[in-house]
Design a protein around this motif. Structure first.
Motif, PDB file in Angstrom:
ATOM      1  N   LYS A 156      39.826  26.142  60.714  1.00  0.00           N
ATOM      2  CA  LYS A 156      40.975  26.137  59.806  1.00  0.00           C
ATOM      3  C   LYS A 156      41.433  24.736  59.385  1.00  0.00           C
ATOM      4  N   GLU A 157      40.818  23.707  59.894  1.00  0.00           N
ATOM      5  CA  GLU A 157      41.265  22.338  59.577  1.00  0.00           C
ATOM      6  C   GLU A 157      40.061  21.470  59.219  1.00  0.00           C
ATOM      7  N   PRO A 158      40.267  20.458  58.359  1.00  0.00           N
ATOM      8  CA  PRO A 158      41.567  20.021  57.828  1.00  0.00           C
ATOM      9  C   PRO A 158      42.024  20.767  56.566  1.00  0.00           C
ATOM     10  N   TYR A 159      41.106  21.552  55.933  1.00  0.00           N
ATOM     11  CA  TYR A 159      41.485  22.197  54.677  1.00  0.00           C
ATOM     12  C   TYR A 159      41.861  23.650  54.911  1.00  0.00           C
ATOM     13  N   GLN A 160      42.929  24.058  54.236  1.00  0.00           N
ATOM     14  CA  GLN A 160      43.407  25.421  54.354  1.00  0.00           C
ATOM     15  C   GLN A 160      43.895  25.896  52.998  1.00  0.00           C
ATOM     16  N   MET A 161      43.634  27.133  52.655  1.00  0.00           N
ATOM     17  CA  MET A 161      44.120  27.692  51.398  1.00  0.00           C
ATOM     18  C   MET A 161      45.397  28.472  51.691  1.00  0.00           C
ATOM     19  N   LEU A 162      46.508  28.046  51.079  1.00  0.00           N
ATOM     20  CA  LEU A 162      47.794  28.669  51.327  1.00  0.00           C
ATOM     21  C   LEU A 162      48.052  29.828  50.365  1.00  0.00           C
ATOM     22  N   LYS A 163      47.714  29.634  49.085  1.00  0.00           N
ATOM     23  CA  LYS A 163      47.904  30.682  48.082  1.00  0.00           C
ATOM     24  C   LYS A 163      46.717  30.665  47.131  1.00  0.00           C
ATOM     25  N   HIS A 164      46.496  31.791  46.506  1.00  0.00           N
ATOM     26  CA  HIS A 164      45.442  31.819  45.494  1.00  0.00           C
ATOM     27  C   HIS A 164      45.665  33.009  44.576  1.00  0.00           C
ATOM     28  N   SER A 165      45.080  32.917  43.384  1.00  0.00           N
ATOM     29  CA  SER A 165      45.086  34.058  42.465  1.00  0.00           C
ATOM     30  C   SER A 165      43.855  33.977  41.578  1.00  0.00           C
ATOM     31  N   PHE A 166      43.385  35.155  41.166  1.00  0.00           N
ATOM     32  CA  PHE A 166      42.254  35.249  40.242  1.00  0.00           C
ATOM     33  C   PHE A 166      42.701  36.035  39.010  1.00  0.00           C
ATOM     34  N   GLY A 196      30.032  41.868  27.826  1.00  0.00           N
ATOM     35  CA  GLY A 196      30.050  42.265  29.238  1.00  0.00           C
ATOM     36  C   GLY A 196      29.999  41.121  30.213  1.00  0.00           C
ATOM     37  N   HIS A 197      30.174  39.868  29.733  1.00  0.00           N
ATOM     38  CA  HIS A 197      30.137  38.719  30.630  1.00  0.00           C
ATOM     39  C   HIS A 197      31.504  38.503  31.278  1.00  0.00           C
ATOM     40  N   SER A 198      31.477  38.193  32.569  1.00  0.00           N
ATOM     41  CA  SER A 198      32.718  37.980  33.313  1.00  0.00           C
ATOM     42  C   SER A 198      33.181  36.532  33.160  1.00  0.00           C
ATOM     43  N   HIS A 199      34.492  36.393  33.058  1.00  0.00           N
ATOM     44  CA  HIS A 199      35.104  35.058  33.011  1.00  0.00           C
ATOM     45  C   HIS A 199      36.278  35.072  33.990  1.00  0.00           C
ATOM     46  N   VAL A 200      36.242  34.184  35.002  1.00  0.00           N
ATOM     47  CA  VAL A 200      37.248  34.182  36.063  1.00  0.00           C
ATOM     48  C   VAL A 200      38.019  32.883  36.036  1.00  0.00           C
ATOM     49  N   ALA A 201      39.358  33.002  36.096  1.00  0.00           N
ATOM     50  CA  ALA A 201      40.242  31.842  36.234  1.00  0.00           C
ATOM     51  C   ALA A 201      40.830  31.857  37.637  1.00  0.00           C
ATOM     52  N   PHE A 202      40.778  30.714  38.289  1.00  0.00           N
ATOM     53  CA  PHE A 202      41.285  30.616  39.666  1.00  0.00           C
ATOM     54  C   PHE A 202      42.417  29.603  39.721  1.00  0.00           C
ATOM     55  N   GLN A 203      43.467  29.936  40.449  1.00  0.00           N
ATOM     56  CA  GLN A 203      44.537  29.009  40.757  1.00  0.00           C
ATOM     57  C   GLN A 203      44.817  29.102  42.249  1.00  0.00           C
ATOM     58  N   GLY A 204      44.997  27.951  42.902  1.00  0.00           N
ATOM     59  CA  GLY A 204      45.231  27.978  44.330  1.00  0.00           C
ATOM     60  C   GLY A 204      46.046  26.806  44.808  1.00  0.00           C
ATOM     61  N   THR A 205      46.653  27.011  45.983  1.00  0.00           N
ATOM     62  CA  THR A 205      47.390  25.955  46.665  1.00  0.00           C
ATOM     63  C   THR A 205      46.648  25.642  47.954  1.00  0.00           C
ATOM     64  N   LEU A 206      46.177  24.409  48.122  1.00  0.00           N
ATOM     65  CA  LEU A 206      45.426  23.988  49.294  1.00  0.00           C
ATOM     66  C   LEU A 206      46.243  22.994  50.106  1.00  0.00           C
ATOM     67  N   ARG A 207      45.946  22.941  51.370  1.00  0.00           N
ATOM     68  CA  ARG A 207      46.568  21.942  52.230  1.00  0.00           C
ATOM     69  C   ARG A 207      45.479  21.150  52.936  1.00  0.00           C
ATOM     70  N   HIS A 208      45.618  19.830  52.965  1.00  0.00           N
ATOM     71  CA  HIS A 208      44.748  18.957  53.741  1.00  0.00           C
ATOM     72  C   HIS A 208      45.637  18.191  54.717  1.00  0.00           C
ATOM     73  N   GLU A 251      47.734  21.467  44.331  1.00  0.00           N
ATOM     74  CA  GLU A 251      47.364  22.605  43.500  1.00  0.00           C
ATOM     75  C   GLU A 251      46.014  22.340  42.834  1.00  0.00           C
ATOM     76  N   VAL A 252      45.225  23.384  42.683  1.00  0.00           N
ATOM     77  CA  VAL A 252      43.950  23.276  41.977  1.00  0.00           C
ATOM     78  C   VAL A 252      43.788  24.484  41.065  1.00  0.00           C
ATOM     79  N   SER A 253      43.020  24.318  40.022  1.00  0.00           N
ATOM     80  CA  SER A 253      42.723  25.443  39.119  1.00  0.00           C
ATOM     81  C   SER A 253      41.394  25.188  38.447  1.00  0.00           C
ATOM     82  N   GLY A 254      40.734  26.259  38.090  1.00  0.00           N
ATOM     83  CA  GLY A 254      39.444  26.128  37.442  1.00  0.00           C
ATOM     84  C   GLY A 254      38.967  27.459  36.907  1.00  0.00           C
ATOM     85  N   GLU A 255      37.952  27.395  36.066  1.00  0.00           N
ATOM     86  CA  GLU A 255      37.387  28.602  35.473  1.00  0.00           C
ATOM     87  C   GLU A 255      35.879  28.613  35.678  1.00  0.00           C
TER      88      GLU A 255
END
Length: 561
Positions: free
Chosen positions: A441-451, A459-471, A477-481
């Motif tokens: 669980k250390e040093p990186y931990q994901m506190l929150k996330h959403s997809f 029919g192609h999938s496209h995913v957006a991610f948002q998350g809160t990480l702790r080091h 905060e991070v986000s990406g597609e």
């Protein structure tokens, strides 16, 4: 006396021309006769009491043994008692025959006839010793005198049997030239034929000729030669049932029996697990299950071997060895690494091939066929290899580790076994797996996330991610597609300190069935700076979250060094 090995007289093989037994195979079960309640019982330090004998008898009936030697009723009051209790207590099914043993002596024969009064199916088994050695040092008689002992007994038995047979008893006869293996074969034929004649044996009224390896004194192939010679030479072969009664003095009881069956024997007297005088009688379980592994129905039921073994050990106070064929605690267990790997591959082959046959290396039978499907096949100690730990994780806990992960985890487990110096339990292996790959669980931990997933017109999938990480103490905060959750997560951490890992491998599967099922994901990353590779494992009820947890576990393992 000559010194050491020179004082022993070597066995003289029976000359035989054109032997045929080596070209035969065993294709059907013999007639089985249990001698547990006589041979097996008289060999005990503390013989069984009446209740134990009755329980043992009923177990033999349940297994399917149709002929059971219950004792030597003229020898003692306790032996007489079990005979009477079985008859008067209604313990004997109509399709089971009891067998009683008696020496070829008049007063003992008369006592035996008294003991069997009222029984429905009986084999009266009488014997006298015929060997060269016993004639010389025990009886001081020639062959003619020994034959007279046998034929006088046969005459008396035949005479006394007639009223019982007329009254409706199914009474049959059995004769044993005791120490058959030490008897000249021509004389064995002579005395057995004389007994057949005096008992008025016919093809419709056969007599059992039981040929004991009373003290095993030659190799099994030599015994088979003797037996084939005896059967060829016996004039009344069509009026006889040829029976074997092997002992195990040379440790060859099973082989002697199997070769004896090839040589023409029809019947086998044996004991469960081979208990008997000295090194014991031949082992009925081993004989029967050997046939079973060759696709031959032994006509005995050992599908709950643990229950039978428990009864045996409790009633006889004799242990069944851990390496006893088919029944021993460890006989379906592999500690060796190469064995474990082959068994593991065999299990996978059985799952994927659709084969109708049992095809697993190192396991001659399916443990389930003797009621042992819940016992561990693979156990882990310092001798175990890379595949053993992976098998435990799959078989006991449902984790199907990727093949390329096996060596790494196997090494982790082996370090532990070397440290503790003994076998480690599956629970400890599972604990090591979680400590090493999941609970990192250390040093990186994901506190929150959403997809957020969208599907385009093609029919192609496209995913957006948002998350809160702790080091450690830093939260960011991070986000990406991307085209999936893993791709979106890797794009989200670009530019962060953890953006130095490339994705190499991924696999996943459900770890439990039903509504409470979890997904497990295995991720292999490579550190771009060092080239080192790191596995991580993630668990979650959410199929998108499990691989992200696995990625962070792999990164944390890399940071841990």
């Amino acid at each position: 006396m000559k010194p050491k090995f020179e004082k022993y007289i070597p066995f003289t093989p029976q000359p035989i021309q054109g032997r045929t037994w080596p070209d035969r195979t065993i294709t059907r079960a013999p007639v089985w006769c249990s001698v547990d309640l006589r041979d097996g019982n008289q060999a005990l330090v503390d013989p069984m009491n009446l209740a134990e004998k009755l329980e043992y008898f009923h177990t033999l009936v349940d297994i399917g043994v149709k002929e059971i030697e219950i004792g030597f009723p003229s020898a003692s009051e306790t032996e007489y008692e079990i005979c009477r209790e079985l008859i008067e207590g209604g313990h004997i099914p109509d399709d089971v025959t009891i067998q009683v043993l008696v020496q070829a002596r008049e007063h003992l024969i008369k006592k035996t006839f008294e003991a069997i009064q009222g029984a429905k199916n009986v084999i009266l088994h009488f014997y006298n010793s015929t060997s060269t050695l016993q004639r010389k040092v025990v009886f001081h008689m020639d062959c003619e005198g020994i034959t007279k002992i046998a034929t006088d007994a046969a005459d008396l038995i035949y005479e006394m049997s007639q009223p019982m047979i007329k009254s409706g008893m199914n009474l049959r006869f059995e004769y044993s030239p005791e120490s058959f293996m030490g008897t000249e074969m021509d004389y064995a034929v002579e005395i057995c034929q004389a007994v057949l004649d005096h008992l008025h044996a016919t093809p419709d009224n056969k007599v059992i000729l039981n040929l004991p390896t009373t003290v095993e004194n030659c190799m099994p192939n030599q015994f088979a030669d003797m037996l084939e010679y005896f059967i060829r030479t016996l004039p009344g072969r069509d009026s006889a049932i040829i029976s074997l009664h092997p002992h195990n003095d040379r440790g060859c009881g099973v082989a002697t029996t199997e070769m004896g069956l090839l040589a023409g024997a029809d019947r086998v007297e044996a004991t469960l697990f081979g208990n008997g005088e000295r090194t014991g009688n031949v082992d009925m379980v081993t004989l029967a299950m050997n046939m079973y592994t060759q696709g031959v129905d032994p006509e005995l039921d050992f599908s709950n071997i643990n229950k039978i073994k428990e009864m045996f050990e409790r009633c006889t106070k004799m242990p069944v060895g851990d390496r006893q064929p088919y029944a021993g605690k460890l006989v379906f267990t592999a500690f060796s690494g190469s064995h474990q790997d082959a068994i593991n591959k065999g299990v996978q082959y059985m799952k994927t091939s659709g084969t109708q046959f049992w095809e697993i290396p190192y396991l001659p039978i399916d443990p389930a066929d003797v009621g042992r499907e819940y016992e561990p096949i693979i156990r882990i100690n310092s001798q175990s290899g890379k595949g053993g730990a992976a098998y435990i994780m799959e078989h006991d806990f449902g984790f199907d580790l990727p093949k390329s992960m096996h060596p790494e985890f196997g090494h982790i487990v082996q370090v532990e076994t070397d440290k503790v110096g003994k076998e480690i339990a599956p629970e400890r292996i599972n604990q090591l797996f979680h400590q090493e790959y999941i609970d990192v669980k250390e040093p990186y931990q994901m506190l929150k996330h959403s997809f957020h997933e969208t599907i385009d017109g093609e029919g192609h999938s496209h995913v957006a991610f948002q998350g809160t990480l702790r080091h450690t103490d830093t939260v960011f905060e991070v986000s990406g597609e991307g085209n999936g959750p893993i791709d979106a997560f890797f794009n989200a951490i670009k530019g962060e300190k953890i953006d130095r890992f490339s994705f190499l491998d991924y696999s996943s599967h459900a770890i439990t069935d039903g509504s409470d099922s979890q997904g497990v994901a295995y991720i292999l990353l490579q550190d771009k700076r060092t080239g080192k590779q790191y596995w991580g494992v993630g668990l979650s009820h959410n199929i998108n979250l499990a691989p992200l947890r696995a990625i962070l576990a792999a990164i944390n393992r890399a940071k841990r060094g």
